[in-house]
Design an enzyme around this catalytic site. Sequence first.
Site, PDB file in Angstrom:
ATOM      1  N   GLY A 278       0.810  -1.213   0.000  1.00  0.00           N
ATOM      2  CA  GLY A 278       0.000   0.000   0.000  1.00  0.00           C
ATOM      3  C   GLY A 278       0.844   1.264   0.000  1.00  0.00           C
ATOM      4  O   GLY A 278       0.348   2.357  -0.244  1.00  0.00           O
ATOM      5  N   ARG A 279       2.099   1.091   0.326  1.00  0.00           N
ATOM      6  CA  ARG A 279       2.966   2.273   0.325  1.00  0.00           C
ATOM      7  C   ARG A 279       4.407   1.917  -0.020  1.00  0.00           C
ATOM      8  O   ARG A 279       5.334   2.644   0.317  1.00  0.00           O
ATOM      9  CB  ARG A 279       2.932   2.921   1.689  1.00  0.00           C
ATOM     10  CG  ARG A 279       3.311   1.972   2.801  1.00  0.00           C
ATOM     11  CD  ARG A 279       3.685   2.733   3.989  1.00  0.00           C
ATOM     12  NE  ARG A 279       3.743   1.888   5.154  1.00  0.00           N
ATOM     13  CZ  ARG A 279       4.120   2.345   6.320  1.00  0.00           C
ATOM     14  NH1 ARG A 279       4.464   3.603   6.435  1.00  0.00           N
ATOM     15  NH2 ARG A 279       4.168   1.548   7.342  1.00  0.00           N
TER      16      ARG A 279
ATOM     17  N   ASP B 242      -2.198   6.788   3.091  1.00  0.00           N
ATOM     18  CA  ASP B 242      -1.710   7.856   2.212  1.00  0.00           C
ATOM     19  C   ASP B 242      -0.491   7.437   1.388  1.00  0.00           C
ATOM     20  O   ASP B 242       0.065   8.236   0.646  1.00  0.00           O
ATOM     21  CB  ASP B 242      -1.369   9.106   3.051  1.00  0.00           C
ATOM     22  CG  ASP B 242      -0.319   8.810   4.109  1.00  0.00           C
ATOM     23  OD1 ASP B 242       0.207   7.677   4.142  1.00  0.00           O
ATOM     24  OD2 ASP B 242      -0.013   9.721   4.907  1.00  0.00           O
TER      25      ASP B 242
ATOM     26  N   ARG C 264       5.622 -13.067   0.996  1.00  0.00           N
ATOM     27  CA  ARG C 264       5.225 -13.308   2.396  1.00  0.00           C
ATOM     28  C   ARG C 264       4.274 -14.493   2.465  1.00  0.00           C
ATOM     29  O   ARG C 264       3.760 -14.930   1.436  1.00  0.00           O
ATOM     30  CB  ARG C 264       4.442 -12.088   2.920  1.00  0.00           C
ATOM     31  CG  ARG C 264       5.162 -10.788   2.782  1.00  0.00           C
ATOM     32  CD  ARG C 264       4.279  -9.737   2.071  1.00  0.00           C
ATOM     33  NE  ARG C 264       5.102  -8.590   1.674  1.00  0.00           N
ATOM     34  CZ  ARG C 264       5.410  -7.597   2.475  1.00  0.00           C
ATOM     35  NH1 ARG C 264       4.913  -7.565   3.680  1.00  0.00           N
ATOM     36  NH2 ARG C 264       6.187  -6.623   2.065  1.00  0.00           N
TER      37      ARG C 264
ATOM     38  N   ASP D 171       1.089 -11.296   6.869  1.00  0.00           N
ATOM     39  CA  ASP D 171       1.634 -10.511   5.758  1.00  0.00           C
ATOM     40  C   ASP D 171       3.008  -9.932   6.115  1.00  0.00           C
ATOM     41  O   ASP D 171       3.672  -9.364   5.270  1.00  0.00           O
ATOM     42  CB  ASP D 171       0.677  -9.384   5.355  1.00  0.00           C
ATOM     43  CG  ASP D 171       0.241  -8.544   6.539  1.00  0.00           C
ATOM     44  OD1 ASP D 171      -0.361  -9.113   7.464  1.00  0.00           O
ATOM     45  OD2 ASP D 171       0.517  -7.340   6.557  1.00  0.00           O
TER      46      ASP D 171
HETATM   47  P1  AMP Z   1       2.050  -2.956   8.093  1.00  0.00           P
HETATM   48  O1  AMP Z   1       1.308  -2.852   9.382  1.00  0.00           O
HETATM   49  O2  AMP Z   1       3.094  -1.899   7.888  1.00  0.00           O
HETATM   50  O3  AMP Z   1       2.590  -4.321   7.857  1.00  0.00           O
HETATM   51  O4  AMP Z   1       0.989  -2.682   6.947  1.00  0.00           O
HETATM   52  C1  AMP Z   1      -0.155  -3.455   6.730  1.00  0.00           C
HETATM   53  C2  AMP Z   1      -0.802  -3.078   5.421  1.00  0.00           C
HETATM   54  O5  AMP Z   1      -1.180  -1.711   5.438  1.00  0.00           O
HETATM   55  C3  AMP Z   1       0.082  -3.232   4.203  1.00  0.00           C
HETATM   56  O6  AMP Z   1      -0.733  -3.605   3.136  1.00  0.00           O
HETATM   57  C4  AMP Z   1       0.642  -1.864   4.024  1.00  0.00           C
HETATM   58  O7  AMP Z   1       1.062  -1.620   2.714  1.00  0.00           O
HETATM   59  C5  AMP Z   1      -0.556  -1.010   4.390  1.00  0.00           C
HETATM   60  N1  AMP Z   1      -0.166   0.316   4.862  1.00  0.00           N
HETATM   61  C6  AMP Z   1       0.418   0.651   6.036  1.00  0.00           C
HETATM   62  N2  AMP Z   1       0.615   1.971   6.130  1.00  0.00           N
HETATM   63  C7  AMP Z   1       0.136   2.517   4.989  1.00  0.00           C
HETATM   64  C8  AMP Z   1       0.025   3.836   4.478  1.00  0.00           C
HETATM   65  N3  AMP Z   1       0.463   4.883   5.166  1.00  0.00           N
HETATM   66  N4  AMP Z   1      -0.521   4.002   3.271  1.00  0.00           N
HETATM   67  C9  AMP Z   1      -0.974   2.958   2.561  1.00  0.00           C
HETATM   68  N5  AMP Z   1      -0.924   1.701   2.983  1.00  0.00           N
HETATM   69  C10 AMP Z   1      -0.378   1.462   4.181  1.00  0.00           C
HETATM   70 MG    MG Z   2       3.570  -5.174   6.484  1.00  0.00          MG
END
Ligand code: AMP
Ligand code: MG
Length: 491
Positions: free
Chosen positions: A95-96, A128, A186, A255
């Site tokens: 997502g980012r 974002d 993953r 993930d």
């Molecule tokens: P994480 O907790 O970092 O492993 O993220 C879990 C999911 O949320 C993943 O699909 C990330 O890409 C998405 N994600 C986390 N932060 C953001 C952000 N600021 N914008 C878009 N996607 C996000």
């Molecule tokens: Mg992650």
Amino acid sequence: MARRTLETLVFDNTYARLPQAFYAKLNPTPFASLPYLVHANPAAAELIDLDLEQFERSEFAELFGGKVLAPGMDPLAMLYSGHQFGVYVPQLGDGRAILLGEAMNHRGERWDLHLKGAGMTPFSRDGDGRAVLRSTIREYLCCAAMQGLRIPTTQALCLVGSDDKVYREQVETGAMLVRMAPSHVRFGTFEVFYYRKQYEHLKTLANYVIEQHFRHLHDADEKYAQFFNEVVERTAKLIAQWQAVGWAHGVMNTDNMSILGLTLDYGPYGFMDDYDADFICNHSDHNGRYAFNQQPYIGLWNLSCLAQALLPLAEKEALKASLDAYTPQFEREYLKRMRDKIGLVEEKTEDDELIRDFLSLLQGSRADYTIVFRALSTFSSVEGVPNEKLRDHFLDRDRFEEWAIRYRDRLKSEDSHDGERRGRMDRVNPKYVLRNYLAQTAIEKAQNKDFSEIDRLFRLLQDSFTEQPGMERYALPPPNWGKHLTVSCSS
Ligand code: AMP
Ligand code: MG
């Protein structure tokens, strides 16, 4: 060997040649403001044959700030799903982050260059697409720390800052981090195709991962079951290493579990200061699902999600047999490391209890995990020597004395030599770890554009086992303000 420039890096993007359903192709979205280099990692650059002088070029920050692409990159956001806090979320994905491409080195190895904080993608959901300087510093430094501790991890090539505002609990500034790993696949990459009943894609993914990363299984019988078995082994070993060093991941969602058994996705992680088996480093983890002492079990839980996703490819019985082997494997690996930490060479059945009781002493005194294990190497096995300095770490000195008698007898039983043992123990019990408050200090300075503390910690942590002159204060327990800093998922 010829060193490469940004323009002559060699890419071979195998993931981009997989079916379209596996990703969304798109370019990074650069910051509106000028990107600047915060820090770059020479060891990671060497993995892709990149000349270190490239760090000095403004194009370096432009490339890894997502402003331009290098020839041969084919950027994409990877699709995956996963179980978050025990609940299946049908679509997550990058997502980012954007996989810029796979850089090849002279040994023929491919390294994913994965740009984190690169802007919105079709998988951004409500986010974002950005990452903040604070969280990228934490990831950057912890990658270096894990590397220094010889724990499998993704690497970080560089950290690029900007003056763009990013809104979290407070207004912060945006940054991008280039993460490197042989693969970013993953557990959740398998889960997404399983739950969508896209079994052809599932098979394509499994074949791809085996071809790229488990090639020795190419002609194996029941290769998917064997592949799973190896993932189980790597995961058990990885988590044993986390436990031995007193580190909690904080968000062990499926993930965030690497198919290669690497530590992946640094968020609200934490090295323990005072020992507490129930340590919860993630402020958002209200039920303690990912508490320190839950990690081995969560490893198994996550592996059973992966096993489920592999059911269309492998025999259930074979997958189950691998799962059943996880706990004994974890315990073996953990005990091996803990034996090393207390300086034992031979294996005896009573060791398990001796180690447990030492941890229980630590817990009772809330003694500092890193400091006490490091200090244990000074233990004198000479009869009558009280080991006072060591004893002073504990509230209940009598209990320590009792334990010390058992420890002394155990050392005697294998003719342990104090001097020799000390050397061995100091090579496995780190002197320096990335305590939360140390990262916090570096973050606060960096927010004022002073990156010197990042550099100091980066260098220090690459060699966590060796006493470094002038760095004594980095081995001290945290000051009061730094003891219970809250870190949450917000990054
Ligand atoms: P994480 O907790 O970092 O492993 O993220 C879990 C999911 O949320 C993943 O699909 C990330 O890409 C998405 N994600 C986390 N932060 C953001 C952000 N600021 N914008 C878009 N996607 C996000
Ligand atoms: Mg992650």
